[in-house]
Motif scaffolding. Structure first.
Motif, mmCIF file in Angstrom:
data_model
loop_
_atom_site.group_PDB
_atom_site.id
_atom_site.type_symbol
_atom_site.label_atom_id
_atom_site.label_comp_id
_atom_site.label_asym_id
_atom_site.label_seq_id
_atom_site.Cartn_x
_atom_site.Cartn_y
_atom_site.Cartn_z
ATOM 1 N N ARG A 107 13.064 9.680 -9.387
ATOM 2 C CA ARG A 107 12.456 8.674 -8.577
ATOM 3 C C ARG A 107 12.588 7.437 -8.523
ATOM 4 O O ARG A 107 13.298 6.811 -9.281
ATOM 5 C CB ARG A 107 10.875 8.711 -9.063
ATOM 6 C CG ARG A 107 10.231 10.017 -9.286
ATOM 7 C CD ARG A 107 9.001 10.039 -9.651
ATOM 8 N NE ARG A 107 8.441 9.263 -10.885
ATOM 9 C CZ ARG A 107 7.487 9.015 -11.401
ATOM 10 N NH1 ARG A 107 6.512 9.939 -11.269
ATOM 11 N NH2 ARG A 107 7.029 8.389 -12.438
ATOM 12 N N GLU A 111 8.558 2.917 -7.964
ATOM 13 C CA GLU A 111 7.713 3.839 -8.317
ATOM 14 C C GLU A 111 7.265 4.315 -9.576
ATOM 15 O O GLU A 111 5.873 4.403 -9.789
ATOM 16 C CB GLU A 111 8.207 5.321 -7.521
ATOM 17 C CG GLU A 111 7.060 6.329 -7.330
ATOM 18 C CD GLU A 111 7.565 7.679 -6.572
ATOM 19 O OE1 GLU A 111 7.427 8.459 -7.236
ATOM 20 O OE2 GLU A 111 7.900 7.259 -5.625
ATOM 21 N N VAL A 112 8.304 4.056 -10.246
ATOM 22 C CA VAL A 112 7.878 4.232 -11.916
ATOM 23 C C VAL A 112 7.271 2.941 -12.387
ATOM 24 O O VAL A 112 6.443 3.155 -13.086
ATOM 25 C CB VAL A 112 9.183 4.663 -12.581
ATOM 26 C CG1 VAL A 112 8.887 4.627 -14.165
ATOM 27 C CG2 VAL A 112 9.637 5.986 -12.044
ATOM 28 N N ASP A 114 5.967 0.116 -11.030
ATOM 29 C CA ASP A 114 4.870 -0.124 -9.979
ATOM 30 C C ASP A 114 4.428 0.865 -9.201
ATOM 31 O O ASP A 114 4.221 1.007 -8.046
ATOM 32 C CB ASP A 114 5.090 -1.444 -9.341
ATOM 33 C CG ASP A 114 3.898 -2.217 -8.711
ATOM 34 O OD1 ASP A 114 2.783 -2.354 -9.281
ATOM 35 O OD2 ASP A 114 3.971 -2.681 -7.804
ATOM 36 N N PRO A 115 3.740 1.941 -9.650
ATOM 37 C CA PRO A 115 3.462 3.262 -8.704
ATOM 38 C C PRO A 115 2.285 2.661 -8.046
ATOM 39 O O PRO A 115 1.578 1.827 -8.262
ATOM 40 C CB PRO A 115 2.653 4.225 -10.129
ATOM 41 C CG PRO A 115 2.360 3.429 -11.161
ATOM 42 C CD PRO A 115 3.403 2.187 -11.254
ATOM 43 N N PRO A 116 2.454 3.600 -6.876
ATOM 44 C CA PRO A 116 1.285 3.055 -5.772
ATOM 45 C C PRO A 116 -0.092 3.709 -6.132
ATOM 46 O O PRO A 116 0.030 4.560 -7.234
ATOM 47 C CB PRO A 116 1.808 4.073 -4.463
ATOM 48 C CG PRO A 116 2.621 4.956 -5.398
ATOM 49 C CD PRO A 116 3.350 4.395 -6.149
#
Length: 120
Positions: A107, A111-112, A114-116
């Motif tokens: 990924r 994304e890891v 600061d995940p949405p």
């Protein structure tokens, strides 16, 4: 297709046998006892070995399926002429290929870290 634990371990052990045949270096970590503290110490030793190998540009691949089958585990101890009777970790070490196998997709870092927000 679901396989029973032992049947699946036998199948994976066959794949490990191919990896063992091409390994430049095999390392077997064994212990005097087969209790939980011995297993934890073996895992800690594997962790240190893995970090040292990585720092030197080497790759390490655990070959644990063989250790899941009691008969194969005992045989491995004899084949490797282990000084301690309980094999805990089997790994191969070598130089990773430049064009070798495919890496597992990763990924994106963002994304890891600061995940949405999940959509509800």
């Amino acid at each position: 297709l679901a396989l029973g634990r032992e049947k699946g371990a036998h199948r994976l052990a066959r794949f490990d046998a191919i990896a063992v045949g091409s390994a430049p270096l095999l390392v077997l970590i064994s212990s005097r006892d087969d209790d939980r503290p011995s297993q934890i110490r073996s895992g800690q030793l594997l962790e240190r070995l893995w970090l040292a190998a990585t720092a030197r540009g080497l790759g390490l691949q655990p070959l644990s399926a063989t250790l899941e089958v009691p008969r194969l585990r005992t045989r491995l101890s004899h084949i490797m002429d282990a000084r301690l009777p309980w094999p805990q970790q089997l790994v191969r070490i070598g130089h990773p290929g430049e064009t070798g196998g495919h890496r597992t997709p990763r990924r994106p870092l963002g994304e890891v870290l600061d995940p949405p927000e999940p959509v509800l």
